[in-house]
Design an enzyme around this catalytic site. Sequence first.
Site, PDB file in Angstrom:
ATOM      1  N   ASN A   1     -63.343  13.305 -27.557  1.00 28.29           N
ATOM      2  CA  ASN A   1     -63.548  13.905 -28.804  1.00 28.29           C
ATOM      3  C   ASN A   1     -64.178  12.946 -29.642  1.00 28.29           C
ATOM      4  O   ASN A   1     -64.103  11.516 -29.431  1.00 28.29           O
ATOM      5  CB  ASN A   1     -62.162  14.070 -29.533  1.00 28.29           C
ATOM      6  CG  ASN A   1     -61.536  15.471 -28.773  1.00 28.29           C
ATOM      7  OD1 ASN A   1     -62.199  16.349 -28.590  1.00 28.29           O
ATOM      8  ND2 ASN A   1     -60.408  15.209 -28.502  1.00 28.29           N
TER       9      ASN A   1
ATOM     10  N   LYS B   1     -50.237  16.583 -36.795  1.00 28.40           N
ATOM     11  CA  LYS B   1     -49.750  17.065 -35.805  1.00 28.40           C
ATOM     12  C   LYS B   1     -48.556  17.763 -35.974  1.00 28.40           C
ATOM     13  O   LYS B   1     -48.055  18.803 -35.267  1.00 28.40           O
ATOM     14  CB  LYS B   1     -49.289  15.863 -34.673  1.00 28.40           C
ATOM     15  CG  LYS B   1     -50.508  15.389 -34.000  1.00 28.40           C
ATOM     16  CD  LYS B   1     -50.192  15.373 -32.580  1.00 28.40           C
ATOM     17  CE  LYS B   1     -51.597  15.597 -31.798  1.00 28.40           C
ATOM     18  NZ  LYS B   1     -51.756  14.984 -30.477  1.00 28.40           N
TER      19      LYS B   1
ATOM     20  N   ASP C   1     -47.903  12.177 -26.469  1.00 27.12           N
ATOM     21  CA  ASP C   1     -48.885  13.312 -26.555  1.00 27.12           C
ATOM     22  C   ASP C   1     -50.158  12.678 -25.767  1.00 27.12           C
ATOM     23  O   ASP C   1     -50.907  13.667 -25.062  1.00 27.12           O
ATOM     24  CB  ASP C   1     -49.163  14.014 -27.604  1.00 27.12           C
ATOM     25  CG  ASP C   1     -49.948  15.160 -27.555  1.00 27.12           C
ATOM     26  OD1 ASP C   1     -49.436  15.913 -26.514  1.00 27.12           O
ATOM     27  OD2 ASP C   1     -50.923  15.355 -27.957  1.00 27.12           O
ATOM     28  N   ASP C   2     -50.586  11.717 -26.033  1.00 30.95           N
ATOM     29  CA  ASP C   2     -51.867  11.027 -25.589  1.00 30.95           C
ATOM     30  C   ASP C   2     -51.901  10.911 -24.128  1.00 30.95           C
ATOM     31  O   ASP C   2     -52.740  11.374 -23.369  1.00 30.95           O
ATOM     32  CB  ASP C   2     -52.216   9.675 -26.061  1.00 30.95           C
ATOM     33  CG  ASP C   2     -52.322   9.711 -27.649  1.00 30.95           C
ATOM     34  OD1 ASP C   2     -52.926  10.614 -28.241  1.00 30.95           O
ATOM     35  OD2 ASP C   2     -51.489   8.874 -28.373  1.00 30.95           O
TER      36      ASP C   2
ATOM     37  N   GLU D   1     -47.400   8.570 -30.972  1.00 29.18           N
ATOM     38  CA  GLU D   1     -48.861   9.183 -31.199  1.00 29.18           C
ATOM     39  C   GLU D   1     -49.928   7.998 -31.457  1.00 29.18           C
ATOM     40  O   GLU D   1     -49.476   7.325 -32.571  1.00 29.18           O
ATOM     41  CB  GLU D   1     -48.927   9.932 -32.179  1.00 29.18           C
ATOM     42  CG  GLU D   1     -50.066  11.013 -32.557  1.00 29.18           C
ATOM     43  CD  GLU D   1     -50.013  11.974 -31.122  1.00 29.18           C
ATOM     44  OE1 GLU D   1     -49.099  12.641 -30.622  1.00 29.18           O
ATOM     45  OE2 GLU D   1     -51.249  12.189 -30.882  1.00 29.18           O
ATOM     46  N   ASP D   2     -50.854   7.960 -30.628  1.00 27.21           N
ATOM     47  CA  ASP D   2     -52.092   7.147 -31.149  1.00 27.21           C
ATOM     48  C   ASP D   2     -51.841   5.556 -31.242  1.00 27.21           C
ATOM     49  O   ASP D   2     -52.074   4.871 -32.099  1.00 27.21           O
ATOM     50  CB  ASP D   2     -52.841   7.701 -32.358  1.00 27.21           C
ATOM     51  CG  ASP D   2     -53.666   8.686 -32.025  1.00 27.21           C
ATOM     52  OD1 ASP D   2     -53.808   9.138 -30.942  1.00 27.21           O
ATOM     53  OD2 ASP D   2     -54.218   9.253 -32.846  1.00 27.21           O
TER      54      ASP D   2
ATOM     55  N   ARG E   1     -54.475   2.949 -32.714  1.00 28.03           N
ATOM     56  CA  ARG E   1     -55.699   3.594 -31.911  1.00 28.03           C
ATOM     57  C   ARG E   1     -55.815   5.095 -32.235  1.00 28.03           C
ATOM     58  O   ARG E   1     -55.458   5.921 -31.695  1.00 28.03           O
ATOM     59  CB  ARG E   1     -55.464   3.292 -30.505  1.00 28.03           C
ATOM     60  CG  ARG E   1     -56.920   3.408 -29.615  1.00 28.03           C
ATOM     61  CD  ARG E   1     -56.619   4.646 -28.687  1.00 28.03           C
ATOM     62  NE  ARG E   1     -56.369   5.745 -29.158  1.00 28.03           N
ATOM     63  CZ  ARG E   1     -55.944   6.927 -28.582  1.00 28.03           C
ATOM     64  NH1 ARG E   1     -55.797   6.829 -27.471  1.00 28.03           N
ATOM     65  NH2 ARG E   1     -55.640   8.003 -29.307  1.00 28.03           N
TER      66      ARG E   1
ATOM     67  N   TYR F   1     -56.648  19.414 -38.300  1.00 23.23           N
ATOM     68  CA  TYR F   1     -56.587  18.221 -37.385  1.00 23.23           C
ATOM     69  C   TYR F   1     -58.042  17.839 -36.898  1.00 23.23           C
ATOM     70  O   TYR F   1     -58.928  17.814 -37.587  1.00 23.23           O
ATOM     71  CB  TYR F   1     -55.495  18.842 -36.134  1.00 23.23           C
ATOM     72  CG  TYR F   1     -55.069  17.636 -35.536  1.00 23.23           C
ATOM     73  CD1 TYR F   1     -54.262  16.867 -36.026  1.00 23.23           C
ATOM     74  CD2 TYR F   1     -55.538  17.354 -34.244  1.00 23.23           C
ATOM     75  CE1 TYR F   1     -53.718  15.741 -35.509  1.00 23.23           C
ATOM     76  CE2 TYR F   1     -55.050  16.181 -33.568  1.00 23.23           C
ATOM     77  CZ  TYR F   1     -54.109  15.159 -34.123  1.00 23.23           C
ATOM     78  OH  TYR F   1     -53.701  14.344 -33.557  1.00 23.23           O
TER      79      TYR F   1
HETATM   80  P1  NAD Z   1     -58.534   4.859 -24.308  1.00 20.35           P
HETATM   81  O1  NAD Z   1     -59.451   4.071 -25.514  1.00 20.35           O
HETATM   82  O2  NAD Z   1     -57.222   4.592 -24.088  1.00 20.35           O
HETATM   83  O3  NAD Z   1     -59.440   4.833 -22.869  1.00 20.35           O
HETATM   84  C1  NAD Z   1     -60.828   5.272 -22.763  1.00 20.35           C
HETATM   85  C2  NAD Z   1     -61.055   4.712 -21.399  1.00 20.35           C
HETATM   86  O4  NAD Z   1     -62.257   4.826 -20.996  1.00 20.35           O
HETATM   87  C3  NAD Z   1     -60.886   3.223 -21.007  1.00 20.35           C
HETATM   88  O5  NAD Z   1     -60.173   2.895 -19.841  1.00 20.35           O
HETATM   89  C4  NAD Z   1     -62.033   2.548 -20.881  1.00 20.35           C
HETATM   90  O6  NAD Z   1     -62.330   1.565 -19.887  1.00 20.35           O
HETATM   91  C5  NAD Z   1     -62.885   3.801 -20.182  1.00 20.35           C
HETATM   92  N1  NAD Z   1     -64.494   3.801 -20.456  1.00 20.35           N
HETATM   93  C6  NAD Z   1     -65.144   3.412 -21.235  1.00 20.35           C
HETATM   94  N2  NAD Z   1     -66.419   3.585 -21.146  1.00 20.35           N
HETATM   95  C7  NAD Z   1     -66.542   3.967 -19.809  1.00 20.35           C
HETATM   96  C8  NAD Z   1     -67.465   4.482 -19.168  1.00 20.35           C
HETATM   97  N3  NAD Z   1     -68.979   4.443 -19.449  1.00 20.35           N
HETATM   98  N4  NAD Z   1     -67.283   5.011 -17.750  1.00 20.35           N
HETATM   99  C9  NAD Z   1     -66.083   5.062 -17.405  1.00 20.35           C
HETATM  100  N5  NAD Z   1     -65.018   4.817 -18.217  1.00 20.35           N
HETATM  101  C10 NAD Z   1     -65.176   4.243 -19.510  1.00 20.35           C
HETATM  102  O7  NAD Z   1     -58.742   6.321 -25.123  1.00 20.35           O
HETATM  103  P2  NAD Z   1     -57.855   7.567 -24.539  1.00 20.35           P
HETATM  104  O8  NAD Z   1     -56.607   7.940 -25.374  1.00 20.35           O
HETATM  105  O9  NAD Z   1     -57.758   7.830 -22.938  1.00 20.35           O
HETATM  106  O10 NAD Z   1     -58.952   8.788 -24.920  1.00 20.35           O
HETATM  107  C11 NAD Z   1     -60.175   8.971 -24.174  1.00 20.35           C
HETATM  108  C12 NAD Z   1     -60.958  10.137 -24.767  1.00 20.35           C
HETATM  109  O11 NAD Z   1     -60.345  11.339 -24.497  1.00 20.35           O
HETATM  110  C13 NAD Z   1     -61.348  10.044 -26.249  1.00 20.35           C
HETATM  111  O12 NAD Z   1     -62.434  10.465 -26.593  1.00 20.35           O
HETATM  112  C14 NAD Z   1     -60.287  11.183 -26.729  1.00 20.35           C
HETATM  113  O13 NAD Z   1     -60.651  12.132 -27.793  1.00 20.35           O
HETATM  114  C15 NAD Z   1     -60.208  12.269 -25.535  1.00 20.35           C
HETATM  115  N6  NAD Z   1     -58.969  12.737 -25.474  1.00 20.35           N
HETATM  116  C16 NAD Z   1     -59.068  14.384 -25.406  1.00 20.35           C
HETATM  117  C17 NAD Z   1     -57.985  15.015 -25.029  1.00 20.35           C
HETATM  118  C18 NAD Z   1     -58.022  16.596 -25.012  1.00 20.35           C
HETATM  119  O14 NAD Z   1     -59.192  17.058 -25.150  1.00 20.35           O
HETATM  120  N7  NAD Z   1     -56.887  17.477 -25.166  1.00 20.35           N
HETATM  121  C19 NAD Z   1     -56.522  14.576 -25.069  1.00 20.35           C
HETATM  122  C20 NAD Z   1     -56.517  12.918 -25.261  1.00 20.35           C
HETATM  123  C21 NAD Z   1     -57.731  12.299 -25.486  1.00 20.35           C
END
Ligand code: NAD
Length: 575
Positions: free
Chosen positions: A432, A189, A283-284, A260-261, A171, A118
Amino acid sequence: MLSGMSGESPYPEVATDPDTGEHYLPVSLRGVALLKTPTLNKGTAFSRREREDFDLVGMLPDHVSPIEEQLDRVANQIHYKVSDMDKNIYLNGLMDRNETLFYRFLIENLEAMVPLIYTPTVATSCRHWSRIFRRARGVYVTPRDRGRIVDVLDCRPKASRPVIVVTDNERILGIGDQGAGGMGIPIGKLALYAAAAGIHPTRCIPISLDVGTNNPELLADPLYVGYRSERLRGEEYDDFIAEFVAAVRTVFPGALLQWEDFSNRTSFENLSRYRSSVLSFNDDIQGTAAMVVAGLMAATRQIGGKIADQRIVIVGAGSAGIGIRDQIATAMVDEGASRVDAEARIMTLDSRGLIVEGRPGLPSGKARLALSQEAVKNWQIDDHPIGLRDVIRNARASVLVGVSGVPGVFTEEMIRRMALHAERPIIMPLSNPTSHAEVTPASAIEWTDGRAIVATGSPFPNVQYEGRVHRIGQANNVFIFPGIGLGVLTVGAHQVSDKMLLAASKALASAVTAEQVDVGQLYPSMADVRATSAKVAKAVAHQAVAEGLAPPMDGIDQRIEEEMWFPEYLPYRAV
Ligand code: NAD
């Protein structure tokens, strides 16, 4: 109607010999067909008797290997693969040959193997899918199938109460539109569902809704294996999803559907549209949120007080950020806070700064996240629009969650500022892969003089600071989603509610030992993920019944334990 395919499961029910009590599998396949069926193939572990009974004589080398020997052989082969991608390809090949061995190896080496099957390796795999493609797994549905999606799903071997992980590939992790390559995510997953929660692999159905791609590199790649067209959009897309969901309900009644995604927009739309009509969750959005709430529960156990006492800043307002914000508010309400007070303690920022009432150009979808003008009226603001520095200082943030995907946005100045007014700042750089983390644990710990409690999205090594070891818990959704799935499927729930997610968070937080909390670890160790999943599943199942979202059931805890498949070879008897 599609024809020529069988919807029957290749995996028979386990039988018990009435005289000896021995469990065995009644198997009808013979010879090459048996060796090529990954759920049943044992490779060199077929006994001499089985080799005679199943027409395998001459097809295998002489020595009969117990599974322990086979596991050594797998470890040996992994050892000689140089890159993580080579290891990923080898492991997927093993899954396609012998699922029992694959899952046993995975379970015995979770810490080392989860990053290979993963995140982070799966991202590379999705990117290069069309170049490394070997054998199809899962179900691909394309716009060519409109009007007959039910038949496409019906071709798949049946299993009772399956888990479907579905993506439309738009995404994928943090790497965008991967077209047909997104299939790596549902496959990965579901491998975690089987390993971490013992959902039998025949119950795991990866689905790619290959509605085209807007990734120009893929469209121009002669080796691209997907549906070579721009993405379906608008009404056509919505109708396609509606037909898919209806087909799932017809072909797999009682299935759990995990979204998912999907892109930011479609993920929220699909979830709200179908959440109450089909057993499903995203899950996201929801899994991540439940994870973060569990981390905060574990942290407040260590530092005292409640989540509702914290001043929380979430950086990133995408799928993860919005889900986290909503579920933290639910947890605060559960602690006794009013919804209004709870929401006022959570500040959310997107790429344009703080989401606050009256911000020019604030999208209507984000209006409900906005902090009131009243709340910021006495703030001393340096930057316009209001940036993270100003928010941390004025809100006196005690919790900082990063889901922005932007590396390094938590600066030394900000973290030092947090440490001025929070005795034990809780810092979660969740983006990530590793290189995208908002801050490294080592920096966060150093800048707070060793007082920060840190959890990350990607795995990070422990941090040694002034003679003390800080263990960095990984906020990996694998601690949550397999247990939710196991729980809802065991009791036959028909919806995943916010309270069930909260129950999952409480169970996960309780799985963190006092010793782990003492060294700052907010999540259990990966090696304990099966026990953690069982705990989460039991909590979710009880909550589903308590809410009337599943029928009453006796002995829930025992049923959950019994439901968990452990990969080992059963004797086969020819039928
Ligand atoms: P997404 O693309 O839906 O959201 C990203 C958000 O960040 C957007 O709203 C964007 O406007 C904002 N953003 C971008 N630049 C920014 C900045 N400089 N300051 C503030 N906000 C900013 O993505 P997502 O699904 O919400 O995931 C975001 C991140 O979280 C990814 O890197 C993902 O890998 C990580 N994530 C981690 C876990 C975990 O650790 N379990 C779970 C889900 C997502």
